[in-house]
Design a protein around this motif. Structure first.
Motif, PDB file in Angstrom:
ATOM      1  N   ILE A  58      36.371   7.926 -25.675  1.00 40.33           N
ATOM      2  CA  ILE A  58      37.400   6.919 -25.900  1.00 40.33           C
ATOM      3  C   ILE A  58      36.852   5.832 -26.810  1.00 40.33           C
ATOM      4  N   LYS A  59      37.764   5.182 -27.513  1.00 42.36           N
ATOM      5  CA  LYS A  59      37.419   4.053 -28.370  1.00 42.36           C
ATOM      6  C   LYS A  59      38.073   2.818 -27.765  1.00 42.36           C
ATOM      7  N   VAL A  60      37.294   1.762 -27.596  1.00 43.95           N
ATOM      8  CA  VAL A  60      37.789   0.516 -27.020  1.00 43.95           C
ATOM      9  C   VAL A  60      38.576  -0.225 -28.093  1.00 43.95           C
ATOM     10  N   LEU A  61      39.852  -0.489 -27.829  1.00 43.70           N
ATOM     11  CA  LEU A  61      40.691  -1.223 -28.777  1.00 43.70           C
ATOM     12  C   LEU A  61      40.774  -2.701 -28.426  1.00 43.70           C
ATOM     13  N   ALA A  62      40.834  -3.004 -27.130  1.00 40.05           N
ATOM     14  CA  ALA A  62      40.904  -4.393 -26.665  1.00 40.05           C
ATOM     15  C   ALA A  62      40.360  -4.457 -25.249  1.00 40.05           C
ATOM     16  N   ILE A  63      40.092  -5.650 -24.787  1.00 42.60           N
ATOM     17  CA  ILE A  63      39.550  -5.853 -23.449  1.00 42.60           C
ATOM     18  C   ILE A  63      40.663  -6.419 -22.556  1.00 42.60           C
ATOM     19  N   PRO A  64      41.018  -5.714 -21.469  1.00 46.04           N
ATOM     20  CA  PRO A  64      42.062  -6.233 -20.578  1.00 46.04           C
ATOM     21  C   PRO A  64      41.539  -7.345 -19.676  1.00 46.04           C
ATOM     22  N   GLU A  65      42.449  -8.196 -19.224  1.00 47.21           N
ATOM     23  CA  GLU A  65      42.077  -9.265 -18.296  1.00 47.21           C
ATOM     24  C   GLU A  65      41.831  -8.696 -16.899  1.00 47.21           C
ATOM     25  N   ASN A  66      42.750  -7.852 -16.440  1.00 48.06           N
ATOM     26  CA  ASN A  66      42.694  -7.243 -15.109  1.00 48.06           C
ATOM     27  C   ASN A  66      42.991  -5.755 -15.241  1.00 48.06           C
ATOM     28  N   ARG A  67      43.039  -5.066 -14.101  1.00 45.91           N
ATOM     29  CA  ARG A  67      43.445  -3.658 -14.097  1.00 45.91           C
ATOM     30  C   ARG A  67      44.888  -3.588 -14.567  1.00 45.91           C
ATOM     31  N   VAL A  68      45.161  -2.669 -15.488  1.00 44.80           N
ATOM     32  CA  VAL A  68      46.487  -2.605 -16.110  1.00 44.80           C
ATOM     33  C   VAL A  68      47.273  -1.436 -15.558  1.00 44.80           C
ATOM     34  N   GLY A  69      48.578  -1.492 -15.728  1.00 48.11           N
ATOM     35  CA  GLY A  69      49.447  -0.403 -15.318  1.00 48.11           C
ATOM     36  C   GLY A  69      49.249   0.809 -16.206  1.00 48.11           C
ATOM     37  N   ALA A  70      49.632   1.970 -15.687  1.00 46.14           N
ATOM     38  CA  ALA A  70      49.414   3.224 -16.404  1.00 46.14           C
ATOM     39  C   ALA A  70      50.118   3.251 -17.763  1.00 46.14           C
ATOM     40  N   LYS A  71      51.262   2.591 -17.868  1.00 47.92           N
ATOM     41  CA  LYS A  71      52.006   2.588 -19.131  1.00 47.92           C
ATOM     42  C   LYS A  71      51.345   1.718 -20.199  1.00 47.92           C
ATOM     43  N   LEU A  72      50.522   0.772 -19.778  1.00 52.78           N
ATOM     44  CA  LEU A  72      49.910  -0.165 -20.722  1.00 52.78           C
ATOM     45  C   LEU A  72      48.493   0.210 -21.128  1.00 52.78           C
ATOM     46  N   VAL A  73      47.978   1.312 -20.620  1.00 49.74           N
ATOM     47  CA  VAL A  73      46.587   1.697 -20.866  1.00 49.74           C
ATOM     48  C   VAL A  73      46.330   1.955 -22.347  1.00 49.74           C
ATOM     49  N   ASP A  74      47.292   2.513 -23.052  1.00 47.00           N
ATOM     50  CA  ASP A  74      47.082   2.871 -24.457  1.00 47.00           C
ATOM     51  C   ASP A  74      46.895   1.656 -25.369  1.00 47.00           C
ATOM     52  N   ILE A  75      47.223   0.478 -24.901  1.00 45.64           N
ATOM     53  CA  ILE A  75      47.001  -0.738 -25.683  1.00 45.64           C
ATOM     54  C   ILE A  75      45.505  -1.041 -25.769  1.00 45.64           C
TER      55      ILE A  75
END
Length: 124
Positions: A58-75
């Motif tokens: 996988i390639k890291v595109l951005a760093i999330p603040e918290n655990r994200v929902g399954a629909k938002l993972v591709d961001i």
């Protein structure tokens, strides 16, 4: 963000402890180098790890603040895992089911004879 927290946030693992154990076994790399659980990841890093006989890339595109929902993972990540890896896993599952279904018990007398005949043929 720590690699163990990142992989947990983008929903590859249920718990951070699972990622930590994987890191301790040297199954996680960041940019080609083995990563400890506390390794920091940044956008544009390449992360490789092995889970259930598949090597994910996988390639890291951005760093999330918290655990994200399954629909938002591709961001937050781009999955670069080759499709052949998933096809290989399906082939392994089919090959296990080919001979005997799960829970069928001990081999039958016919199965035992077939095995004996096979081993006798290969020894000669």
């Amino acid at each position: 963000m720590r690699i163990d927290k990142y992989l947990w946030c983008v929903r590859y693992f249920k718990t951070r402890n699972m990622v930590t154990e994987l890191c301790k076994k040297n199954h996680v790399t960041v940019n080609g180098q083995v990563a400890k659980p506390s390794k920091e990841v940044f956008p544009s890093d390449d992360v490789t790890f092995r889970k259930e006989q598949i090597t994910y890339k996988i390639k890291v595109l951005a760093i999330p603040e918290n655990r994200v929902g399954a629909k938002l993972v591709d961001i937050y990540r781009k999955d670069e895992t080759p499709a052949e890896s998933f096809a290989h896993l399906e082939l392994l599952k089919l090959s296990k089911e080919h001979y005997r279904k799960t829970g069928e018990g001990r081999p039958t007398k016919k199965d035992r004879r077939d095995l004996e005949n096979y081993t006798d043929d290969t020894i000669d």
